[in-house]
Motif scaffolding. Structure first.
Motif, short mmCIF file in Angstrom:
data_model
loop_
_atom_site.label_atom_id
_atom_site.label_comp_id
_atom_site.label_asym_id
_atom_site.label_seq_id
_atom_site.Cartn_x
_atom_site.Cartn_y
_atom_site.Cartn_z
N LEU A 14 0.97 -1.15 0.08
CA LEU A 14 -0.16 0.01 -0.17
C LEU A 14 0.79 1.22 0.00
O LEU A 14 0.66 2.46 -0.60
CB LEU A 14 -0.93 -0.03 1.29
N ALA A 15 1.94 1.32 0.76
CA ALA A 15 2.88 2.60 0.89
C ALA A 15 3.42 2.52 -0.59
O ALA A 15 4.02 3.68 -0.96
CB ALA A 15 4.20 2.18 2.00
N GLN A 16 3.72 1.50 -1.44
CA GLN A 16 4.23 1.53 -2.83
C GLN A 16 3.25 2.04 -3.96
O GLN A 16 3.44 2.12 -5.14
CB GLN A 16 4.96 0.24 -3.19
N GLY A 17 1.96 2.23 -3.31
CA GLY A 17 0.85 2.78 -4.38
C GLY A 17 0.13 1.58 -5.10
O GLY A 17 -0.93 1.91 -5.70
N TYR A 18 0.04 0.24 -4.45
CA TYR A 18 -0.93 -0.73 -4.76
C TYR A 18 -2.09 -0.43 -4.22
O TYR A 18 -2.12 0.14 -2.86
CB TYR A 18 -0.28 -2.17 -4.51
N ASP A 19 -3.30 -0.68 -4.54
CA ASP A 19 -4.44 -0.44 -4.04
C ASP A 19 -5.48 -1.59 -3.44
O ASP A 19 -6.34 -1.71 -2.82
CB ASP A 19 -5.35 0.34 -4.97
N GLU A 20 -4.95 -2.87 -3.68
CA GLU A 20 -5.50 -4.02 -2.99
C GLU A 20 -4.45 -5.00 -2.75
O GLU A 20 -3.59 -5.31 -3.84
CB GLU A 20 -6.85 -4.50 -3.82
N THR A 36 -3.85 -12.10 -19.57
CA THR A 36 -3.36 -10.92 -19.14
C THR A 36 -4.35 -10.33 -17.93
O THR A 36 -5.57 -11.15 -17.70
CB THR A 36 -3.56 -9.88 -20.13
N HIS A 37 -4.00 -9.50 -17.30
CA HIS A 37 -4.81 -8.80 -16.23
C HIS A 37 -5.02 -7.24 -16.53
O HIS A 37 -4.12 -6.75 -17.05
CB HIS A 37 -3.99 -8.94 -14.86
N GLN A 66 9.84 -13.64 -5.23
CA GLN A 66 8.79 -12.63 -5.75
C GLN A 66 8.87 -12.41 -7.12
O GLN A 66 9.68 -12.79 -7.87
CB GLN A 66 9.31 -11.39 -4.96
N PHE A 67 7.59 -11.91 -7.65
CA PHE A 67 7.48 -11.63 -9.10
C PHE A 67 6.75 -10.49 -9.27
O PHE A 67 5.84 -10.27 -8.47
CB PHE A 67 7.05 -12.67 -9.96
N SER A 68 6.70 -9.89 -10.50
CA SER A 68 5.95 -8.81 -10.91
C SER A 68 5.45 -8.83 -12.29
O SER A 68 6.25 -9.40 -13.08
CB SER A 68 6.41 -7.54 -10.56
N LEU A 69 4.34 -8.29 -12.48
CA LEU A 69 3.92 -8.19 -14.07
C LEU A 69 3.29 -6.97 -14.24
O LEU A 69 2.56 -6.50 -13.34
CB LEU A 69 2.57 -9.33 -14.09
N GLY A 70 3.37 -6.46 -15.62
CA GLY A 70 3.00 -5.14 -15.80
C GLY A 70 1.42 -5.27 -16.00
O GLY A 70 0.81 -6.49 -16.34
N HIS A 71 0.77 -4.18 -16.18
CA HIS A 71 -0.78 -4.21 -16.71
C HIS A 71 -0.77 -4.77 -18.10
O HIS A 71 0.12 -4.43 -18.90
CB HIS A 71 -1.09 -2.60 -16.88
N GLU A 72 -1.91 -5.50 -18.17
CA GLU A 72 -1.99 -6.19 -19.39
C GLU A 72 -0.53 -7.13 -19.81
O GLU A 72 -0.87 -7.63 -21.17
CB GLU A 72 -2.50 -5.30 -20.62
N GLN A 73 0.11 -7.77 -19.28
CA GLN A 73 1.45 -8.38 -19.53
C GLN A 73 1.02 -9.96 -19.79
O GLN A 73 0.41 -10.35 -18.63
CB GLN A 73 2.45 -8.44 -18.61
N ASN A 92 -4.65 -1.05 -9.67
CA ASN A 92 -5.52 -1.10 -10.78
C ASN A 92 -5.10 0.56 -11.69
O ASN A 92 -4.72 1.46 -10.74
CB ASN A 92 -6.78 -1.05 -10.21
N PRO A 93 -5.61 0.66 -12.79
CA PRO A 93 -5.42 1.70 -13.59
C PRO A 93 -6.24 2.84 -12.99
O PRO A 93 -7.44 2.61 -12.64
CB PRO A 93 -5.69 1.47 -14.98
N ALA A 94 -5.87 4.08 -12.94
CA ALA A 94 -6.80 5.30 -12.48
C ALA A 94 -8.01 5.35 -13.58
O ALA A 94 -7.70 5.29 -14.69
CB ALA A 94 -5.76 6.37 -12.49
#
Length: 96
Positions: A14-20, A36-37, A66-73, A92-94
């Motif tokens: 949440l501190a890094q800007g994730y919203d859920e 994709t997501h 750990q892993f990360s994925l971009g929007h629609e990746q 989530n996108p604004a």
């Protein structure tokens, strides 16, 4: 590397800007074909094992990875014989 508690992971995310932030539990030997997501994500595996395929590269992930994925990746997932659990933070996108 020690796995943080869910509360610590949530607070950091949440501190890094994730919203859920939520927990995902996958059954043994589950396979999720390429998809994709509509959000970006970061995650940490906390139990079991999984294989994550992104852009033709496959990573074997176990507890603490750990892993990360971009929007629609685009990516595909496969889970081990004991399944897997991971915690995921979504950005989530604004909305306009």
């Amino acid at each position: 590397m020690p796995v943080p508690s869910f509360a610590e992971f949530r607070e950091q995310s949440l501190a890094q800007g994730y919203d859920e932030v939520l927990e995902r539990i996958w059954a043994a030997d589950s396979v999720v074909e390429s998809h994709t997501h509509p959000f970006a994500l970061r995650a940490i595996v906390v139990a079991g094992e999984m294989w994550l395929q992104v852009e033709g590269h496959t990573r074997h992930l176990v507890s603490g990875d750990q892993f990360s994925l971009g929007h629609e990746q685009a990516h595909a997932e496969r889970y081990g014989p004991a399944g897997a659990t991971y915690w995921v933070a979504r950005r989530n996108p604004a909305e306009d």
